[in-house]
Design a protein around this motif. Structure first.
Motif, PDB file in Angstrom:
ATOM      1  N   THR A 189      23.729  75.637  42.816  1.00  0.00           N
ATOM      2  CA  THR A 189      22.405  75.554  42.218  1.00  0.00           C
ATOM      3  C   THR A 189      22.381  76.433  40.971  1.00  0.00           C
ATOM      4  O   THR A 189      22.762  77.604  41.011  1.00  0.00           O
ATOM      5  CB  THR A 189      21.334  76.031  43.210  1.00  0.00           C
ATOM      6  OG1 THR A 189      21.355  75.174  44.354  1.00  0.00           O
ATOM      7  CG2 THR A 189      19.955  75.980  42.582  1.00  0.00           C
ATOM      8  N   LEU A 190      21.924  75.848  39.852  1.00  0.00           N
ATOM      9  CA  LEU A 190      21.957  76.539  38.565  1.00  0.00           C
ATOM     10  C   LEU A 190      20.595  76.450  37.886  1.00  0.00           C
ATOM     11  O   LEU A 190      19.824  75.503  38.126  1.00  0.00           O
ATOM     12  CB  LEU A 190      23.022  75.926  37.654  1.00  0.00           C
ATOM     13  CG  LEU A 190      24.476  76.051  38.125  1.00  0.00           C
ATOM     14  CD1 LEU A 190      25.390  75.276  37.186  1.00  0.00           C
ATOM     15  CD2 LEU A 190      24.905  77.509  38.201  1.00  0.00           C
ATOM     16  N   PRO A 191      20.283  77.409  37.008  1.00  0.00           N
ATOM     17  CA  PRO A 191      19.020  77.327  36.259  1.00  0.00           C
ATOM     18  C   PRO A 191      19.058  76.190  35.250  1.00  0.00           C
ATOM     19  O   PRO A 191      20.119  75.809  34.754  1.00  0.00           O
ATOM     20  CB  PRO A 191      18.943  78.690  35.559  1.00  0.00           C
ATOM     21  CG  PRO A 191      20.366  79.148  35.463  1.00  0.00           C
ATOM     22  CD  PRO A 191      21.051  78.625  36.692  1.00  0.00           C
ATOM     23  N   VAL A 192      17.891  75.639  34.964  1.00  0.00           N
ATOM     24  CA  VAL A 192      17.767  74.577  33.962  1.00  0.00           C
ATOM     25  C   VAL A 192      16.687  74.972  32.963  1.00  0.00           C
ATOM     26  O   VAL A 192      15.782  75.743  33.290  1.00  0.00           O
ATOM     27  CB  VAL A 192      17.398  73.216  34.620  1.00  0.00           C
ATOM     28  CG1 VAL A 192      18.448  72.790  35.614  1.00  0.00           C
ATOM     29  CG2 VAL A 192      16.029  73.287  35.285  1.00  0.00           C
ATOM     30  N   PRO A 193      16.784  74.477  31.739  1.00  0.00           N
ATOM     31  CA  PRO A 193      15.708  74.747  30.776  1.00  0.00           C
ATOM     32  C   PRO A 193      14.424  74.047  31.212  1.00  0.00           C
ATOM     33  O   PRO A 193      14.455  72.915  31.721  1.00  0.00           O
ATOM     34  CB  PRO A 193      16.254  74.163  29.470  1.00  0.00           C
ATOM     35  CG  PRO A 193      17.276  73.159  29.893  1.00  0.00           C
ATOM     36  CD  PRO A 193      17.866  73.674  31.163  1.00  0.00           C
ATOM     37  N   LEU A 194      13.311  74.716  31.029  1.00  0.00           N
ATOM     38  CA  LEU A 194      12.034  74.133  31.421  1.00  0.00           C
ATOM     39  C   LEU A 194      11.594  73.116  30.366  1.00  0.00           C
ATOM     40  O   LEU A 194      11.480  73.447  29.178  1.00  0.00           O
ATOM     41  CB  LEU A 194      10.978  75.227  31.572  1.00  0.00           C
ATOM     42  CG  LEU A 194      11.204  76.203  32.740  1.00  0.00           C
ATOM     43  CD1 LEU A 194      10.139  77.285  32.740  1.00  0.00           C
ATOM     44  CD2 LEU A 194      11.196  75.450  34.055  1.00  0.00           C
ATOM     45  N   VAL A 195      11.376  71.896  30.821  1.00  0.00           N
ATOM     46  CA  VAL A 195      10.950  70.809  29.939  1.00  0.00           C
ATOM     47  C   VAL A 195       9.707  70.171  30.546  1.00  0.00           C
ATOM     48  O   VAL A 195       9.705  69.803  31.722  1.00  0.00           O
ATOM     49  CB  VAL A 195      12.061  69.751  29.767  1.00  0.00           C
ATOM     50  CG1 VAL A 195      11.554  68.573  28.958  1.00  0.00           C
ATOM     51  CG2 VAL A 195      13.279  70.369  29.092  1.00  0.00           C
ATOM     52  N   GLU A 196       8.659  70.058  29.760  1.00  0.00           N
ATOM     53  CA  GLU A 196       7.423  69.431  30.222  1.00  0.00           C
ATOM     54  C   GLU A 196       7.253  68.098  29.507  1.00  0.00           C
ATOM     55  O   GLU A 196       7.506  67.995  28.303  1.00  0.00           O
ATOM     56  CB  GLU A 196       6.229  70.343  29.958  1.00  0.00           C
ATOM     57  CG  GLU A 196       6.242  71.625  30.784  1.00  0.00           C
ATOM     58  CD  GLU A 196       5.030  72.496  30.539  1.00  0.00           C
ATOM     59  OE1 GLU A 196       4.213  72.126  29.655  1.00  0.00           O
ATOM     60  OE2 GLU A 196       4.889  73.532  31.198  1.00  0.00           O
ATOM     61  N   ALA A 197       6.832  67.082  30.286  1.00  0.00           N
ATOM     62  CA  ALA A 197       6.675  65.745  29.724  1.00  0.00           C
ATOM     63  C   ALA A 197       5.326  65.167  30.105  1.00  0.00           C
ATOM     64  O   ALA A 197       4.868  65.334  31.239  1.00  0.00           O
ATOM     65  CB  ALA A 197       7.795  64.833  30.221  1.00  0.00           C
ATOM     66  N   GLU A 198       4.694  64.532  29.157  1.00  0.00           N
ATOM     67  CA  GLU A 198       3.484  63.746  29.412  1.00  0.00           C
ATOM     68  C   GLU A 198       3.754  62.353  28.866  1.00  0.00           C
ATOM     69  O   GLU A 198       3.661  62.111  27.659  1.00  0.00           O
ATOM     70  CB  GLU A 198       2.272  64.379  28.738  1.00  0.00           C
ATOM     71  CG  GLU A 198       1.889  65.741  29.307  1.00  0.00           C
ATOM     72  CD  GLU A 198       0.631  66.305  28.669  1.00  0.00           C
ATOM     73  OE1 GLU A 198       0.011  65.579  27.856  1.00  0.00           O
ATOM     74  OE2 GLU A 198       0.267  67.455  28.982  1.00  0.00           O
ATOM     75  N   LEU A 199       4.128  61.432  29.760  1.00  0.00           N
ATOM     76  CA  LEU A 199       4.572  60.103  29.346  1.00  0.00           C
ATOM     77  C   LEU A 199       3.757  59.032  30.057  1.00  0.00           C
ATOM     78  O   LEU A 199       3.336  59.210  31.209  1.00  0.00           O
ATOM     79  CB  LEU A 199       6.056  59.915  29.676  1.00  0.00           C
ATOM     80  CG  LEU A 199       7.046  60.893  29.037  1.00  0.00           C
ATOM     81  CD1 LEU A 199       8.447  60.627  29.552  1.00  0.00           C
ATOM     82  CD2 LEU A 199       7.000  60.798  27.521  1.00  0.00           C
ATOM     83  N   GLU A 200       3.592  57.922  29.382  1.00  0.00           N
ATOM     84  CA  GLU A 200       2.948  56.765  29.987  1.00  0.00           C
ATOM     85  C   GLU A 200       3.642  55.496  29.512  1.00  0.00           C
ATOM     86  O   GLU A 200       4.167  55.435  28.393  1.00  0.00           O
ATOM     87  CB  GLU A 200       1.451  56.719  29.653  1.00  0.00           C
ATOM     88  CG  GLU A 200       1.141  56.575  28.176  1.00  0.00           C
ATOM     89  CD  GLU A 200      -0.355  56.492  27.899  1.00  0.00           C
ATOM     90  OE1 GLU A 200      -1.128  56.933  28.765  1.00  0.00           O
ATOM     91  OE2 GLU A 200      -0.735  55.972  26.828  1.00  0.00           O
ATOM     92  N   LEU A 201       3.674  54.516  30.404  1.00  0.00           N
ATOM     93  CA  LEU A 201       4.241  53.210  30.077  1.00  0.00           C
ATOM     94  C   LEU A 201       3.094  52.226  29.949  1.00  0.00           C
ATOM     95  O   LEU A 201       2.389  51.941  30.928  1.00  0.00           O
ATOM     96  CB  LEU A 201       5.214  52.762  31.173  1.00  0.00           C
ATOM     97  CG  LEU A 201       5.880  51.403  30.975  1.00  0.00           C
ATOM     98  CD1 LEU A 201       6.759  51.407  29.722  1.00  0.00           C
ATOM     99  CD2 LEU A 201       6.700  51.014  32.205  1.00  0.00           C
ATOM    100  N   ARG A 202       2.907  51.727  28.752  1.00  0.00           N
ATOM    101  CA  ARG A 202       1.832  50.781  28.483  1.00  0.00           C
ATOM    102  C   ARG A 202       2.373  49.644  27.627  1.00  0.00           C
ATOM    103  O   ARG A 202       2.974  49.877  26.567  1.00  0.00           O
ATOM    104  CB  ARG A 202       0.665  51.454  27.733  1.00  0.00           C
ATOM    105  CG  ARG A 202      -0.021  52.580  28.489  1.00  0.00           C
ATOM    106  CD  ARG A 202      -0.860  52.065  29.652  1.00  0.00           C
ATOM    107  NE  ARG A 202      -1.650  53.116  30.261  1.00  0.00           N
ATOM    108  CZ  ARG A 202      -1.201  53.935  31.217  1.00  0.00           C
ATOM    109  NH1 ARG A 202       0.050  53.802  31.658  1.00  0.00           N
ATOM    110  NH2 ARG A 202      -1.977  54.872  31.719  1.00  0.00           N
ATOM    111  N   ASP A 203       2.187  48.441  28.103  1.00  0.00           N
ATOM    112  CA  ASP A 203       2.521  47.254  27.307  1.00  0.00           C
ATOM    113  C   ASP A 203       3.958  47.287  26.799  1.00  0.00           C
ATOM    114  O   ASP A 203       4.255  46.899  25.674  1.00  0.00           O
ATOM    115  CB  ASP A 203       1.556  47.119  26.134  1.00  0.00           C
ATOM    116  CG  ASP A 203       1.450  45.669  25.642  1.00  0.00           C
ATOM    117  OD1 ASP A 203       1.788  44.763  26.434  1.00  0.00           O
ATOM    118  OD2 ASP A 203       1.045  45.467  24.492  1.00  0.00           O
TER     119      ASP A 203
END
Length: 813
Positions: A491-505
């Motif tokens: 188990t290793l640390p990962v960079p923190l990445v935040e995503a706000e995504l939506e699939l539309r059309d």
């Protein structure tokens, strides 16, 4: 006195050996494999060892090794006071031909106790399905019959108990799918639940079945792993069951079913307002709850039950996609050698050195000796000049390449967006300018092994490994001027990445934010086979994303080309970095244009963030304070996406499962199908989403091996053939061998869910597409479509080889 010496020596030997013999007699040891002992080459097997010591105190090692003399050994340090009873879990890897793992307790250089543990080594083409059930027999029997396919390796279906599930996710590599029925989840320890969660997030499949014990057995599973929380058992009608399984069943007027309210995911079955079946994406994996018992009377053994099992437990196209079992790592191992210290000098330097050597021992030597009129000295000057030149070249090499050892690491770390850790597979290369042996220490309790490729090829030199924190490789020998590599998993640390995504059309839109303290290089988001390049994300930086899906990017160039650009063949630091990163991406994607080979999802259940950071997330100490450390790490993080409103699922987000066939040859070959005379039923469905889907457009095309055929633009409307032209439901081929179109493609039928009939459409020739009229008749609320291909060619006409391309459109509330 002389006659007494042999007697005294014998007596001393007996006295010396007596304590060891007494200790051995007082020690008892038993061992059993976890995960049923099922494993693949290059993956981890967990062995649970119980030791009881009723004799003198012992300090030593528990050693685990395969039954092959060329295999590595794995040791754990143990301390056994008098009267102690201790349990240890050892981790090891079998050899290619190994069938047993041997456990030995060694103290003071003597083997005190030994035992053998049988294991089953599977190849990459055989799936392993674990069944945790109060009565596993009916489930195992039902799965054996439903998943049997003479064209593929039969899956290994094994009964397990909660105690058989390892507490480290690395040892879940022998389980591809897990079925759970009527067993209390409170029997799972917190470490086992954490491993289950990670396994699911990386691409595992968990199927929970209704049974006889009700909803109370699932109390320990958190809501974030369940599509709905069963809160009781209701009586579902036969019509409800038939709607769930997608066909006719012979059951009583009502059937017991687990029911509850949807938490998140796609509803597969309802009874009134209650959900009785649903599935939910967990990272790249999936949890499915089927509230009824598919092994019950009237359902078990029917064709509809077979189709249900194959939809719930897709086995792919014959090649196992286990998120923890990378089948080949040769390119990653080769990339370890991409160091300036082990690379060849630039060509111009070699040419200049060669020219100087020739000029020195040739013209210059001759001219000097002629001027001195001592040409006979050439017998002395030429060897002397050669020796001087060799020493100089060696010194130049040391000046250019250095004289220190180098540790190079390439890390592949998989986790989840927003999490601060993930599962890391780190390849460690140790370069030494001279022949040396190192005692290597790896922090974090890593599991160490030879690379998979060297194990498969039988070229791996055995390692002497000590498990623990830190883990160690003792006496790691490296040859003169060479690099040798091994693999570490932890188990290793990962960079923190935040995503706000939506699939539309049909568009993936939103933002990606690097909330970590370090930059992320060569970043991108991969969804299915499409990619949005983000470049370098500085700490705190946010990048906007607008990716049009369905543009067939994956067939234009490889994923490494689209992320990093084409190979240049240069020798600069950046060129070397890109070359190594390209090799890693090509290895992980197997040139398919998708990360599905490591993320475990056919087509990809979620968008994947990919990004690189120089350096290594794992501490490696080779016992040389002067050693240089370099490295690179790629992070693969599944992202959550909101699917709703007007929705388009292009072909790259559609998953397909072969669920039934009566043909002699019917194969899913990944990007295409092959079908001899007969029929083949394929279940087609989009990625997971929340809510109920209402379809308003379904476009289909068949091609002869061209998966990049575009479905953009209008397509002719296609209605079923008139009733008078519809073939027999149970014998769609009939006796007329002349009623087929000779273009290499089969005919197709769609299952009409409103009438329960297969409806045939006009033959769809190569290069043509069809928009199905009234698509809501054929698409259920979960987006599933059943399509039956019919090859009416004569038995000696050969198989049809074709690619199915589809696009589904509709709306979600």
């Amino acid at each position: 006195m002389r006659h007494l010496r042999p007697l005294i020596a014998a007596l001393l030997a007996v006295l010396t050996l007596a304590p060891a013999a007494m200790a051995a007699d007082a020690v008892t040891m038993t061992a059993r494999p976890l995960a049923g002992g099922h494993v693949r080459v290059g993956t981890w097997s967990a062995i649970e060892v119980d030791v009881a010591n009723d004799g003198p105190a012992l300090t030593g090692e528990l050693r685990l090794a395969s039954d092959q003399s060329t295999s590595s050994s794995y040791a754990a340090l143990v301390d056994l006071p008098t009267g102690s009873r201790k349990r240890f879990v050892l981790y090891g890897q079998p050899s290619v031909f190994g069938r047993d793992l041997a456990v030995a307790l060694v103290a003071d250089g003597r083997t005190v106790a030994t035992t053998k543990v049988p294991i089953s080594v599977h190849d990459p083409y055989q799936s392993v399905i674990g069944v945790v059930a109060e009565e596993p027999g009916p489930v195992v029997s039902a799965l054996t019959g439903a998943l049997a396919d003479p064209r593929l390796a039969a899956p290994a279906i094994i009964g397990l108990s909660p105690a058989d599930l390892p507490s480290r996710v690395e040892a879940w590599s022998g389980i591809d799918r897990l079925v759970w029925q009527d067993v209390d989840t409170s029997l799972l320890q917190p470490e086992q639940l954490a491993a289950l969660r990670t396994w699911l997030g990386l691409g595992g499949r968990l199927v929970i079945l209704g049974g006889t014990t009700g909803a109370s057995t699932l109390g320990s599973l958190p809501d974030e792993l369940l599509p709905f929380r069963p809160d009781g058992t209701i009586d579902a009608s036969a019509a409800d069951v038939e709607a769930l399984v997608g066909g006719t069943v012979d059951v009583a007027s009502s059937v017991p079913a687990l029911a509850g309210t949807l938490i998140e995911g796609t509803v597969l079955g309802r009874s009134g307002d209650q959900v009785i079946a649903a599935e939910r994406a967990i990272g790249q994996g999936r949890t499915t709850i089927i509230g009824v018992d598919p092994t019950g009377e009237g359902i078990a053994g029917t064709p509809t039950a077979q189709a249900l099992w194959r939809r719930a437990l897709p086995l792919g196209n014959g090649a196992v996609v286990n998120p923890l079992a990378l089948q080949d790592d040769s390119q990653i191992v080769a990339a370890l050698n991409n160091l300036p210290a082990v690379g060849l000098p630039p060509l111009e330097q070699l040419v200049a050195l060669l020219v100087a050597y020739i000029v020195l021992i040739g013209p210059i030597n001759y001219l000097v000796l002629r001027r001195l009129d001592r040409r006979e000295w050439a017998w002395v000057t030429m060897p002397l000049l050669i020796a001087i030149f060799s020493v100089g070249a060696f010194g130049l090499g040391r000046l250019l390449k250095g004289s220190d050892a180098i540790v190079n690491t390439i890390a592949v770390v998989r986790g989840a967006a927003g999490a601060d850790s993930g599962l890391g597979q780190v390849y460690v290369g140790v370069f030494s300018p001279s022949r040396r042996s190192f005692d290597v220490s790896i922090a974090g309790g890593a599991l160490l092994s030879n690379p998979i490729s060297s194990q498969q090829q039988g070229t791996a030199t055995p390692l002497d490994i000590v498990l623990g924190d830190p883990a160690q490789v003792r006496g790691y020998a490296v040859g003169f001027g060479s690099l040798r590599g091994f693999r570490a998993e932890a188990t290793l640390p990962v960079p923190l990445v935040e995503a706000e995504l939506e699939l539309r059309d049909g568009r993936l839109q939103g933002t990606i934010t690097n909330t970590s303290s370090e930059a992320i290089e060569d970043a991108g988001v991969v969804y299915g086979g499409s990619i949005a390049k983000l470049g370098t994300l500085a700490p705190g930086a946010t990048s906007r994303l607008d990716l049009q899906l369905g543009t067939n990017q994956m067939f234009n160039s490889g994923l490494s080309d689209r992320i990093l650009g084409p190979a240049t063949g240069g020798t600069s630091d950046r060129d070397r970095t890109v070359q190594s990163r390209r090799a890693v991406i090509d290895q992980l994607t197997q040139y398919t244009g998708k990360f599905s080979t490591i993320m475990g999802a056919a087509g990809g259940q979620a968008p994947v963030f990919v990004g690189w950071q120089p350096g290594t997330p794992m501490s490696v100490d080779i016992g040389d304070p002067g050693a240089a450390h370099v490295g690179d790490a790629v992070y693969l993080l599944p992202l959550t996406v909101d699917v709703g409103g007007r929705t388009v699922f292009p072909d790259e987000l559609m998953n397909r499962t072969l669920v039934a066939t009566d043909a002699a040859e019917a194969l899913d070959q990944g990007s295409a199908f092959s079908l001899s005379r007969g029929t083949m039923v394929v279940d087609m469905a989009p990625i997971s989403f929340d809510g109920s889907f209402v379809a308003d457009k379904l476009v289909l095309a068949l091609t002869q091996g061209d998966p990049s055929f575009p479905l953009v633009g209008d397509a002719p409307l296609a209605s079923p053939l008139p009733d008078a032209d519809q073939p027999d439901q149970d014998d769609p081929i009939g006796e007329n061998d002349g009623g087929f179109v000779v273009d290499g493609l089969p005919d197709y039928q769609l299952f009409d869910r409103t009438t329960g009939r297969w409806m045939e459409f006009e033959h769809l020739g190569p290069g043509n597409k069809a928009a199905i009229a009234e698509p809501e008749r054929y698409v259920d609320a979960a987006g599933h479509v059943l399509i039956r291909f019919v090859n009416r060619q004569p038995a000696n006409g050969g198989a049809a080889y074709f690619t199915l391309i589809s696009q589904l459109e509709g709306s979600l509330p």
